[in-house]
Enzyme design. Sequence first.
Site, PDB file in Angstrom:
ATOM      1  N   MET A  59       5.465   2.347   3.152  1.00 42.91           N
ATOM      2  CA  MET A  59       4.008   2.444   3.112  1.00 42.91           C
ATOM      3  C   MET A  59       3.305   1.095   3.228  1.00 42.91           C
ATOM      4  O   MET A  59       2.079   1.048   3.332  1.00 42.91           O
ATOM      5  CB  MET A  59       3.564   3.141   1.822  1.00 42.91           C
ATOM      6  CG  MET A  59       4.065   2.509   0.534  1.00 42.91           C
ATOM      7  SD  MET A  59       3.048   1.188  -0.165  1.00 42.91           S
ATOM      8  CE  MET A  59       1.618   2.110  -0.722  1.00 42.91           C
ATOM      9  N   TYR A  60       4.043  -0.010   3.254  1.00 47.20           N
ATOM     10  CA  TYR A  60       3.392  -1.313   3.355  1.00 47.20           C
ATOM     11  C   TYR A  60       2.676  -1.459   4.691  1.00 47.20           C
ATOM     12  O   TYR A  60       3.267  -1.231   5.751  1.00 47.20           O
ATOM     13  CB  TYR A  60       4.414  -2.436   3.204  1.00 47.20           C
ATOM     14  CG  TYR A  60       4.946  -2.644   1.801  1.00 47.20           C
ATOM     15  CD1 TYR A  60       4.364  -2.011   0.708  1.00 47.20           C
ATOM     16  CD2 TYR A  60       6.031  -3.475   1.569  1.00 47.20           C
ATOM     17  CE1 TYR A  60       4.854  -2.194  -0.573  1.00 47.20           C
ATOM     18  CE2 TYR A  60       6.527  -3.673   0.286  1.00 47.20           C
ATOM     19  CZ  TYR A  60       5.934  -3.021  -0.778  1.00 47.20           C
ATOM     20  OH  TYR A  60       6.424  -3.205  -2.052  1.00 47.20           O
ATOM     21  N   THR A  61       1.427  -1.858   4.621  1.00 45.61           N
ATOM     22  CA  THR A  61       0.546  -1.981   5.793  1.00 45.61           C
ATOM     23  C   THR A  61       0.703  -0.790   6.722  1.00 45.61           C
ATOM     24  O   THR A  61       0.798  -0.934   7.941  1.00 45.61           O
ATOM     25  CB  THR A  61       0.765  -3.314   6.537  1.00 45.61           C
ATOM     26  OG1 THR A  61       2.152  -3.484   6.859  1.00 45.61           O
ATOM     27  CG2 THR A  61       0.315  -4.495   5.708  1.00 45.61           C
ATOM     28  N   GLU A  62       0.743   0.387   6.091  1.00 51.77           N
ATOM     29  CA  GLU A  62       0.780   1.659   6.830  1.00 51.77           C
ATOM     30  C   GLU A  62       1.946   1.734   7.816  1.00 51.77           C
ATOM     31  O   GLU A  62       1.837   2.318   8.894  1.00 51.77           O
ATOM     32  CB  GLU A  62      -0.543   1.878   7.581  1.00 51.77           C
ATOM     33  CG  GLU A  62      -1.789   1.725   6.737  1.00 51.77           C
ATOM     34  CD  GLU A  62      -1.846   2.692   5.558  1.00 51.77           C
ATOM     35  OE1 GLU A  62      -1.171   3.733   5.614  1.00 51.77           O
ATOM     36  OE2 GLU A  62      -2.567   2.402   4.584  1.00 51.77           O
ATOM     37  N   GLY A  63       3.073   1.135   7.460  1.00 47.99           N
ATOM     38  CA  GLY A  63       4.252   1.184   8.309  1.00 47.99           C
ATOM     39  C   GLY A  63       4.432  -0.036   9.189  1.00 47.99           C
ATOM     40  O   GLY A  63       5.521  -0.246   9.749  1.00 47.99           O
TER      41      GLY A  63
END
Length: 372
Positions: A59-63
Amino acid sequence: MSLDRYYTLGRSGLRVSRLSLGTMTFGEDWGWGAAEDTARAMFDRYLEAGGNFIDTADMYTEGSSESLLGKFVEQAGVRDRVVISTKFSYNAQPGNPNAGGNGRKNIMRAVEGSLRRLRTDYIDLYLLHTWDRLTPAEEVVRTLDDLVRAGKIRYAGLSDTPAWYAARAQTFAEAHALTPLVNLQLEYSMVERHIEHEFVPLAIELGMGITAWSPLGMGLLSGKYRPSQAGGEGEGRLAKVTAAPGFERFTERNWRIVAALEEVARESGRSMAQVALNWAANRPGIASLIVGATRLAQLDDNLGALDFSLPDALRARLDEASAPDAPFPYYMFVDRQQTRIHGGVAVGDKPAGYAPPVWVDAVEARDVRASR
Protein backbone atom coordinates in the site's frame (compact mmCIF):
# COMPACT_ATOMS: atom_id res chain seq x y z
CA MET A 1 29.80 -0.91 12.20
CA SER A 2 29.33 -0.23 8.48
CA LEU A 3 26.44 -1.59 6.43
CA ASP A 4 28.48 -4.43 4.99
CA ARG A 5 28.42 -6.22 8.34
CA TYR A 6 25.39 -8.47 8.41
CA TYR A 7 23.52 -10.08 11.28
CA THR A 8 21.00 -12.91 11.28
CA LEU A 9 17.37 -11.84 11.63
CA GLY A 10 15.76 -13.42 14.67
CA ARG A 11 16.23 -17.16 14.98
CA SER A 12 17.02 -17.66 11.31
CA GLY A 13 19.90 -17.84 8.87
CA LEU A 14 18.79 -14.71 6.98
CA ARG A 15 21.59 -12.12 7.10
CA VAL A 16 20.54 -8.48 6.99
CA SER A 17 22.06 -5.03 7.43
CA ARG A 18 21.57 -3.16 10.70
CA LEU A 19 20.02 -0.31 8.72
CA SER A 20 17.19 -1.19 6.36
CA LEU A 21 16.27 1.09 3.47
CA GLY A 22 12.66 2.19 3.91
CA THR A 23 10.87 2.85 0.62
CA MET A 24 7.64 4.33 1.96
CA THR A 25 8.83 7.55 0.30
CA PHE A 26 9.40 5.99 -3.14
CA GLY A 27 6.82 7.71 -5.33
CA GLU A 28 4.88 10.94 -5.04
CA ASP A 29 1.36 9.57 -4.75
CA TRP A 30 1.05 10.67 -1.12
CA GLY A 31 2.22 14.23 -1.68
CA TRP A 32 5.49 14.04 0.24
CA GLY A 33 7.48 11.25 -1.37
CA ALA A 34 10.51 11.20 -3.65
CA ALA A 35 10.40 11.32 -7.42
CA GLU A 36 11.73 8.33 -9.34
CA ASP A 37 15.18 9.78 -10.04
CA THR A 38 15.70 10.69 -6.37
CA ALA A 39 14.41 7.30 -5.24
CA ARG A 40 16.82 5.58 -7.64
CA ALA A 41 19.75 7.65 -6.35
CA MET A 42 18.93 6.64 -2.76
CA PHE A 43 18.59 2.99 -3.76
CA ASP A 44 21.99 3.09 -5.47
CA ARG A 45 23.66 4.87 -2.55
CA TYR A 46 22.31 2.32 -0.06
CA LEU A 47 23.69 -0.58 -2.10
CA GLU A 48 27.03 1.19 -2.52
CA ALA A 49 27.27 1.46 1.27
CA GLY A 50 26.87 -2.32 1.54
CA GLY A 51 23.21 -2.41 2.58
CA ASN A 52 21.06 -5.37 1.56
CA PHE A 53 17.77 -5.06 3.51
CA ILE A 54 14.95 -3.12 1.79
CA ASP A 55 11.47 -2.57 3.23
CA THR A 56 8.26 -1.80 1.37
CA ALA A 57 4.53 -2.65 1.45
CA ASP A 58 1.81 -3.16 -1.12
CA MET A 59 0.00 0.00 0.00
CA TYR A 60 2.98 2.38 0.11
CA THR A 61 2.39 5.26 -2.32
CA GLU A 62 -0.55 3.31 -3.69
CA GLY A 63 1.70 0.55 -5.05
CA SER A 64 4.32 2.85 -6.59
CA SER A 65 6.87 1.93 -3.93
CA GLU A 66 6.85 -1.76 -4.85
CA SER A 67 6.80 -0.96 -8.57
CA LEU A 68 9.78 1.39 -8.38
CA LEU A 69 11.72 -0.97 -6.14
CA GLY A 70 11.10 -3.88 -8.49
CA LYS A 71 12.28 -1.80 -11.42
CA PHE A 72 15.45 -0.68 -9.63
CA VAL A 73 16.35 -4.20 -8.49
CA GLU A 74 15.80 -5.64 -11.95
CA GLN A 75 17.82 -2.94 -13.71
CA ALA A 76 20.69 -3.26 -11.21
CA GLY A 77 20.69 -7.06 -11.47
CA VAL A 78 20.88 -7.49 -7.68
CA ARG A 79 17.87 -9.71 -6.90
CA ASP A 80 19.94 -12.42 -5.22
CA ARG A 81 21.94 -9.88 -3.24
CA VAL A 82 19.07 -7.91 -1.69
CA VAL A 83 16.59 -8.99 0.98
CA ILE A 84 13.17 -7.60 0.07
CA SER A 85 10.57 -7.26 2.78
CA THR A 86 6.99 -6.34 1.91
CA LYS A 87 3.65 -6.42 3.69
CA PHE A 88 -0.08 -7.12 3.24
CA SER A 89 -3.26 -6.14 5.14
CA TYR A 90 -4.64 -2.92 3.67
CA ASN A 91 -7.56 -2.99 1.29
CA ALA A 92 -6.92 -2.65 -2.44
CA GLN A 93 -10.58 -2.58 -3.58
CA PRO A 94 -12.92 -0.33 -1.55
CA GLY A 95 -16.22 -2.07 -1.01
CA ASN A 96 -14.70 -5.55 -1.17
CA PRO A 97 -13.94 -6.71 2.41
CA ASN A 98 -11.95 -9.72 1.18
CA ALA A 99 -9.50 -7.49 -0.71
CA GLY A 100 -8.04 -6.46 2.63
CA GLY A 101 -7.41 -7.87 6.08
CA ASN A 102 -5.37 -10.87 7.07
CA GLY A 103 -7.51 -13.80 5.96
CA ARG A 104 -6.20 -16.48 3.62
CA LYS A 105 -8.17 -15.13 0.64
CA ASN A 106 -6.57 -11.70 0.86
CA ILE A 107 -3.08 -12.97 1.64
CA MET A 108 -3.16 -15.12 -1.49
CA ARG A 109 -4.45 -12.17 -3.54
CA ALA A 110 -1.95 -9.72 -2.07
CA VAL A 111 1.14 -11.85 -2.55
CA GLU A 112 0.48 -12.23 -6.27
CA GLY A 113 0.13 -8.47 -6.65
CA SER A 114 3.36 -7.82 -4.78
CA LEU A 115 5.26 -10.41 -6.81
CA ARG A 116 4.06 -8.77 -10.02
CA ARG A 117 4.96 -5.21 -8.96
CA LEU A 118 8.33 -6.31 -7.55
CA ARG A 119 9.14 -8.21 -10.77
CA THR A 120 10.25 -11.28 -8.85
CA ASP A 121 9.10 -14.84 -8.28
CA TYR A 122 9.76 -14.80 -4.53
CA ILE A 123 9.67 -12.44 -1.56
CA ASP A 124 12.40 -12.76 1.06
CA LEU A 125 10.36 -11.58 4.05
CA TYR A 126 6.56 -11.32 3.99
CA LEU A 127 4.81 -9.54 6.84
CA LEU A 128 1.31 -9.10 8.14
CA HIS A 129 1.13 -5.29 8.12
CA THR A 130 -1.49 -4.50 10.76
CA TRP A 131 -3.73 -6.62 13.00
CA ASP A 132 -7.28 -6.70 11.59
CA ARG A 133 -8.92 -7.73 14.92
CA LEU A 134 -10.65 -10.61 13.14
CA THR A 135 -8.42 -13.26 11.60
CA PRO A 136 -7.24 -16.06 13.91
CA ALA A 137 -3.47 -16.24 14.29
CA GLU A 138 -3.67 -19.90 13.28
CA GLU A 139 -5.10 -18.99 9.86
CA VAL A 140 -2.35 -16.43 9.24
CA VAL A 141 0.43 -18.82 10.26
CA ARG A 142 -0.86 -21.72 8.17
CA THR A 143 -1.23 -19.47 5.11
CA LEU A 144 2.28 -18.07 5.47
CA ASP A 145 3.60 -21.61 5.87
CA ASP A 146 1.82 -22.59 2.64
CA LEU A 147 3.51 -19.67 0.85
CA VAL A 148 6.93 -20.79 2.09
CA ARG A 149 6.27 -24.36 0.92
CA ALA A 150 5.10 -23.02 -2.47
CA GLY A 151 8.33 -21.05 -2.84
CA LYS A 152 6.59 -17.67 -3.06
CA ILE A 153 8.16 -16.36 0.17
CA ARG A 154 11.26 -17.34 2.12
CA TYR A 155 10.51 -16.02 5.63
CA ALA A 156 7.53 -14.54 7.46
CA GLY A 157 6.80 -12.11 10.26
CA LEU A 158 4.35 -9.66 11.79
CA SER A 159 4.05 -5.89 12.02
CA ASP A 160 1.89 -3.78 14.32
CA THR A 161 0.05 -6.51 16.21
CA PRO A 162 -0.66 -6.97 19.92
CA ALA A 163 2.02 -8.87 21.80
CA TRP A 164 -0.42 -11.62 22.80
CA TYR A 165 -1.30 -12.19 19.13
CA ALA A 166 2.35 -12.43 18.10
CA ALA A 167 3.01 -14.86 20.95
CA ARG A 168 0.04 -17.03 19.98
CA ALA A 169 1.12 -17.09 16.33
CA GLN A 170 4.68 -18.10 17.13
CA THR A 171 3.78 -20.75 19.68
CA PHE A 172 1.20 -22.21 17.28
CA ALA A 173 3.86 -22.42 14.58
CA GLU A 174 6.27 -24.12 16.96
CA ALA A 175 3.66 -26.58 18.25
CA HIS A 176 2.65 -27.68 14.74
CA ALA A 177 6.08 -27.64 13.05
CA LEU A 178 5.07 -24.76 10.77
CA THR A 179 7.32 -22.02 9.44
CA PRO A 180 8.40 -19.93 12.46
CA LEU A 181 8.09 -16.15 12.42
CA VAL A 182 11.49 -14.45 12.37
CA ASN A 183 10.56 -10.78 12.48
CA LEU A 184 8.45 -8.21 14.32
CA GLN A 185 8.26 -4.80 12.68
CA LEU A 186 7.27 -2.18 15.24
CA GLU A 187 7.59 1.53 15.90
CA TYR A 188 10.55 2.32 18.15
CA SER A 189 12.54 5.44 18.94
CA MET A 190 13.45 7.61 21.89
CA VAL A 191 9.98 9.15 21.78
CA GLU A 192 8.19 5.78 21.44
CA ARG A 193 9.61 3.11 23.76
CA HIS A 194 6.49 1.23 24.81
CA ILE A 195 7.55 -1.98 23.06
CA GLU A 196 10.16 -2.43 25.79
CA HIS A 197 7.48 -3.57 28.23
CA GLU A 198 6.21 -6.58 26.29
CA PHE A 199 7.47 -6.93 22.73
CA VAL A 200 11.23 -6.85 23.36
CA PRO A 201 11.15 -9.71 25.90
CA LEU A 202 8.74 -11.60 23.62
CA ALA A 203 11.01 -11.20 20.59
CA ILE A 204 14.13 -12.26 22.47
CA GLU A 205 12.41 -15.28 24.04
CA LEU A 206 10.64 -16.49 20.87
CA GLY A 207 13.34 -15.75 18.31
CA MET A 208 11.91 -12.80 16.39
CA GLY A 209 14.27 -9.97 15.51
CA ILE A 210 12.69 -6.52 15.75
CA THR A 211 12.95 -4.10 12.85
CA ALA A 212 12.11 -0.62 14.05
CA TRP A 213 10.07 1.73 11.91
CA SER A 214 10.22 5.48 12.45
CA PRO A 215 13.42 5.35 14.56
CA LEU A 216 13.60 9.15 14.19
CA GLY A 217 10.15 9.67 15.67
CA MET A 218 8.62 10.62 12.31
CA GLY A 219 11.31 13.24 11.89
CA LEU A 220 11.12 14.80 15.34
CA LEU A 221 14.61 13.47 16.14
CA SER A 222 16.10 14.26 12.73
CA GLY A 223 17.65 17.59 13.66
CA LYS A 224 15.00 19.64 11.95
CA TYR A 225 13.50 20.52 15.32
CA ARG A 226 15.91 22.23 17.75
CA PRO A 227 14.74 23.72 21.06
CA SER A 228 17.85 25.92 21.18
CA GLN A 229 16.64 27.58 18.00
CA ALA A 230 12.97 27.67 18.98
CA GLY A 231 12.37 24.86 16.50
CA GLY A 232 8.73 25.09 15.49
CA GLU A 233 6.30 22.51 14.32
CA GLY A 234 7.59 22.76 10.78
CA GLU A 235 6.09 21.14 7.73
CA GLY A 236 6.35 17.85 5.93
CA ARG A 237 5.09 14.41 6.91
CA LEU A 238 5.24 14.96 10.67
CA ALA A 239 3.10 18.08 10.47
CA LYS A 240 0.62 16.21 8.25
CA VAL A 241 0.14 13.19 10.53
CA THR A 242 0.73 14.58 14.03
CA ALA A 243 -2.95 15.32 14.56
CA ALA A 244 -3.92 11.68 13.95
CA PRO A 245 -4.66 9.58 17.05
CA GLY A 246 -1.48 7.94 18.33
CA PHE A 247 0.79 10.11 16.19
CA GLU A 248 0.97 13.25 18.33
CA ARG A 249 4.64 14.20 18.61
CA PHE A 250 4.68 17.84 19.69
CA THR A 251 4.37 17.19 23.42
CA GLU A 252 6.19 18.60 26.44
CA ARG A 253 7.83 15.23 27.12
CA ASN A 254 9.06 14.90 23.57
CA TRP A 255 10.53 18.40 23.52
CA ARG A 256 12.57 17.45 26.61
CA ILE A 257 13.87 14.42 24.74
CA VAL A 258 14.77 16.53 21.70
CA ALA A 259 16.59 19.00 23.94
CA ALA A 260 18.66 16.21 25.51
CA LEU A 261 19.37 14.76 22.06
CA GLU A 262 20.55 18.14 20.78
CA GLU A 263 22.99 18.47 23.70
CA VAL A 264 24.36 14.94 23.31
CA ALA A 265 24.76 15.38 19.55
CA ARG A 266 26.69 18.59 20.07
CA GLU A 267 29.00 17.01 22.65
CA SER A 268 29.61 13.91 20.53
CA GLY A 269 30.24 15.85 17.33
CA ARG A 270 27.53 13.96 15.47
CA SER A 271 24.22 14.95 13.92
CA MET A 272 21.05 14.55 15.95
CA ALA A 273 19.75 11.95 13.49
CA GLN A 274 22.93 9.88 13.75
CA VAL A 275 22.86 9.91 17.55
CA ALA A 276 19.17 8.97 17.66
CA LEU A 277 19.71 6.08 15.25
CA ASN A 278 22.84 4.89 17.03
CA TRP A 279 20.96 4.87 20.34
CA ALA A 280 18.07 2.84 18.90
CA ALA A 281 20.26 0.37 16.98
CA ASN A 282 22.04 -0.66 20.16
CA ARG A 283 18.96 -1.33 22.28
CA PRO A 284 18.00 -4.90 23.32
CA GLY A 285 16.08 -6.93 20.76
CA ILE A 286 16.58 -4.50 17.88
CA ALA A 287 17.82 -6.24 14.74
CA SER A 288 17.58 -3.42 12.20
CA LEU A 289 16.34 0.15 11.86
CA ILE A 290 14.24 1.20 8.88
CA VAL A 291 15.55 4.52 7.59
CA GLY A 292 13.71 6.43 4.91
CA ALA A 293 14.33 9.77 3.27
CA THR A 294 13.05 12.11 0.60
CA ARG A 295 16.47 13.59 -0.17
CA LEU A 296 19.83 11.94 -0.80
CA ALA A 297 21.54 14.15 1.79
CA GLN A 298 19.20 12.83 4.48
CA LEU A 299 20.02 9.25 3.60
CA ASP A 300 23.76 9.96 3.53
CA ASP A 301 23.57 11.35 7.06
CA ASN A 302 21.56 8.36 8.29
CA LEU A 303 23.98 5.85 6.79
CA GLY A 304 26.73 7.18 9.05
CA ALA A 305 24.81 6.34 12.22
CA LEU A 306 26.66 3.10 12.98
CA ASP A 307 30.21 4.33 12.40
CA PHE A 308 30.80 5.40 16.02
CA SER A 309 30.22 4.33 19.60
CA LEU A 310 28.23 6.62 21.85
CA PRO A 311 29.98 7.06 25.24
CA ASP A 312 28.16 5.38 28.13
CA ALA A 313 27.61 8.65 29.96
CA LEU A 314 25.95 10.27 26.97
CA ARG A 315 23.86 7.19 26.27
CA ALA A 316 22.70 7.19 29.90
CA ARG A 317 21.51 10.78 29.53
CA LEU A 318 19.38 9.81 26.56
CA ASP A 319 18.06 6.75 28.41
CA GLU A 320 16.99 8.91 31.33
CA ALA A 321 15.46 11.69 29.24
CA SER A 322 13.37 9.23 27.22
CA ALA A 323 12.51 6.69 29.93
CA PRO A 324 8.90 5.52 29.39
CA ASP A 325 6.30 5.35 32.10
CA ALA A 326 5.68 1.91 33.56
CA PRO A 327 1.89 1.33 33.66
CA PHE A 328 0.29 -1.62 35.43
CA PRO A 329 1.45 -4.35 35.70
CA TYR A 330 4.99 -3.36 34.71
CA TYR A 331 5.63 -1.21 37.76
CA MET A 332 5.23 -4.41 39.76
CA PHE A 333 8.39 -5.82 38.16
CA VAL A 334 10.89 -3.11 39.10
CA ASP A 335 14.00 -3.93 41.17
CA ARG A 336 12.46 -2.84 44.46
CA GLN A 337 9.58 -5.27 44.08
CA GLN A 338 11.87 -8.07 42.92
CA THR A 339 13.99 -7.60 46.04
CA ARG A 340 10.93 -8.21 48.20
CA ILE A 341 9.94 -11.25 46.12
CA HIS A 342 13.35 -12.87 46.54
CA GLY A 343 13.77 -12.04 50.21
CA GLY A 344 16.48 -9.45 49.72
CA VAL A 345 18.80 -11.95 48.01
CA ALA A 346 20.26 -11.09 44.63
CA VAL A 347 18.72 -13.50 42.13
CA GLY A 348 19.26 -13.36 38.39
CA ASP A 349 20.01 -15.35 35.29
CA LYS A 350 22.93 -17.73 35.31
CA PRO A 351 26.15 -16.22 33.97
CA ALA A 352 27.34 -17.27 30.53
CA GLY A 353 29.00 -20.68 30.70
CA TYR A 354 27.43 -21.54 34.08
CA ALA A 355 25.96 -24.77 32.69
CA PRO A 356 27.24 -26.58 29.59
CA PRO A 357 24.85 -27.34 26.72
CA VAL A 358 22.76 -30.48 27.10
CA TRP A 359 24.59 -32.26 24.31
CA VAL A 360 27.90 -31.79 26.14
CA ASP A 361 26.39 -33.39 29.23
CA ALA A 362 25.29 -36.37 27.15
CA VAL A 363 28.74 -36.83 25.67
CA GLU A 364 30.38 -36.64 29.09
CA ALA A 365 27.90 -39.14 30.51
CA ARG A 366 28.65 -41.55 27.68
CA ASP A 367 32.38 -41.18 28.27
CA VAL A 368 31.95 -41.84 32.00
CA ARG A 369 29.95 -45.02 31.29
CA ALA A 370 32.57 -46.20 28.78
CA SER A 371 35.37 -45.79 31.32
CA ARG A 372 33.74 -48.00 33.93
